[in-house]
Scaffold this active site. Sequence first.
Site, PDB file in Angstrom:
ATOM      1  N   CYS A   6       0.837  -1.431  -0.138  1.00 50.64           N
ATOM      2  CA  CYS A   6      -0.053  -0.155  -0.110  1.00 50.64           C
ATOM      3  C   CYS A   6       0.773   1.050   0.055  1.00 50.64           C
ATOM      4  CB  CYS A   6      -0.844   0.046   1.211  1.00 50.64           C
ATOM      5  SG  CYS A   6       0.169  -0.059   2.867  1.00 50.64           S
ATOM      6  N   ARG A  47       4.535   1.197  -1.152  1.00 55.13           N
ATOM      7  CA  ARG A  47       5.630   1.288  -2.208  1.00 55.13           C
ATOM      8  C   ARG A  47       5.377   0.235  -3.309  1.00 55.13           C
ATOM      9  NH1 ARG A  47       9.881   0.258   0.517  1.00 55.13           N
ATOM     10  NH2 ARG A  47       8.972   0.473   2.597  1.00 55.13           N
ATOM     11  N   GLU A  70       6.961  -2.489  11.895  1.00 56.70           N
ATOM     12  CA  GLU A  70       5.730  -3.245  11.715  1.00 56.70           C
ATOM     13  C   GLU A  70       6.119  -4.838  11.023  1.00 56.70           C
ATOM     14  OE1 GLU A  70       4.014  -4.091   8.595  1.00 56.70           O
ATOM     15  OE2 GLU A  70       5.222  -2.920   7.389  1.00 56.70           O
ATOM     16  N   GLY A  71       5.296  -6.011  11.152  1.00 55.61           N
ATOM     17  CA  GLY A  71       6.137  -7.006  10.637  1.00 55.61           C
ATOM     18  C   GLY A  71       5.081  -7.573   9.532  1.00 55.61           C
ATOM     19  N   GLN A  72       4.198  -6.813   8.996  1.00 60.72           N
ATOM     20  CA  GLN A  72       3.336  -7.218   8.009  1.00 60.72           C
ATOM     21  C   GLN A  72       3.830  -7.393   6.887  1.00 60.72           C
ATOM     22  OE1 GLN A  72      -0.114  -5.012   7.419  1.00 60.72           O
ATOM     23  NE2 GLN A  72      -1.043  -5.973   6.003  1.00 60.72           N
TER      24      GLN A  72
END
Length: 599
Positions: free
Chosen positions: A50, A52, A114-116
């Site tokens: 969302c 890059r 963030e790990g997503q």
Amino acid sequence: MSLLVVGLSHRSAPVSVLERAALTADAQVKLLQDTVAAEPATEAAVLATCNRIELYADVDKFHAGVAELSTLLAQHSGVGLEELTPYLYVHYEDRAVHHLFSVACGLDSMVVGEGQILGQIKDSLARAQDLQSAGRLLNDLFQQALRVGKRAHSETGIDRAGQSLVTFGLEQLARGGDVQQWARGKKALVIGAGSMSSLAAATLARAGVAEIVVANRTLDRAERLAHLLEEQYGQRLMDGDDTDVAARAVPMESVPAELTRADVAVSCTGATGLVLTAESVAEAVEGRTPAPAAGSGEDGPGAPGGESGSATGSGAQRGGASGTSLGSEDGCPLDLSAVQGTAGFSVLGEAAVAGMAAADLEQHAAWVDNGSAGGDRRAAGGTARPGQTGTLDPAADTDAIAALAATVATVGRIPERRRPEPVEEPQRPEPVLFLLDLAMPRDIDAAVHRLAGVRLVDIESLAEASAGAPMAADVDQVRRIVSDEVAAFGAALRAAHITPTVVALRTMAADVVAGEIARLDGRLPGLDDKHRAEITQTVRRVVDKLLHAPTVRVKQLAAEPGGAGYADALRTLFDLDPETVAAVSRAEDSTTEKDRGPA
């Protein structure tokens, strides 16, 4: 061959450009196919999230590769190359490896840590593998990036600094308050059933919402997600927890009706157009917001600035002449009748000389200089500038006019500087509908920001909010991990580059030994098997000992920066056939492909 990445992200481009450049799933597939079909590239992978869009490739020419990858990104994103170029960044070889490892650790995310992103990198690799656009380099690179990201999260406290984009978005909806307290008991609508929407639904369920409605174009996927939510979060009443969640699925056609019941809605779909327009949101909150109270900013009886306001209030000042009596200033070079009624006018101040010619300005400055230094000119009919109290100081006005004189020499006139009327913002009612838009391009019309009773948080507002977010001390430790892993990966890559040359050299040596043993058999036909085996083993030992030190040392040298030239030197010194070296490399790639699995 060398690693090259060309891309744009929230750090290099405004959200409006990222939104227009967003790639659909089909566009990503076509981009990969066209990239490997292009001359400079042999491998390719696309990392599209969302915030890059990055194209990775193994290229044989840097400048040609940059030109080709940039052109392909522009073609498939629909944003012209000339417009897109200022926002693109380029990383090459070790810098490209460092960039991907940093991305995998969450250091380059909108929400640091963030790990997503790990799941998105894994999906990117799987797509490239399915399309067979990822060869040995990109497979090794992306799998190592996943390992580095996992190491960063397990060995450091980066998770304390970071959170998912969903969690950060919900915190913004709650205006920095406790999300669980804000969400408890609310009815939530989740639009979309992909990975981001699933994460949003699970986060809302954990936060304590009472109901989650999942809407998706493919109803089966919405039903699967709703079933998982019921299964995982719907049985908590039995465990003594009063935060049981009811979940159900609806088709996309039901979104307008469900929106009228929802307290919070999260949207993240792959739609190319708006999912929620300002009109549909306005209809959903119609009748749910209280009418503006008296004195809340609307003009009316008793309201500030209204017709019935006091003569000493702001309305009287906006009337113009009230509170501004010019009278007659003896000797003032101004045409007082021409400026009669100008609000905030002072015969000594900046507004008085706005637009005055240079010659008149000098006369005015002289008149001010000759004025009484301590006199109160307001008593003679002048008025102080807004915000000024007490006796006017002619010397201060002289300095101001002298400063303005410098302007007239260049622009020919004094620019008019008026103070704007203070505008009283109407008081907005408390939100009754909270909207979180995590899609790129956006799902929710940005005009929703202006609707009363609605609070919208989207990618653009998240980028602004995260710009000043503090980073945890663990970030430095993660950066050290990234640097170490980049060095190790580069060394392994350079060492692997020389391996086919070393294998070809040893193969050539083995062929020489075999040829000499065959010649020996021709000269000594009566040689028995025992002696032949002993001679063969002795010759091989001699060759191995002669090659051992050079091959070990050349691998060590090749692992260092700039060590790629040692492979060329080895091929030149031993006159190795380039095709033999290439054949060894292809054989290794084929073996590695069979053994390779997802990280």
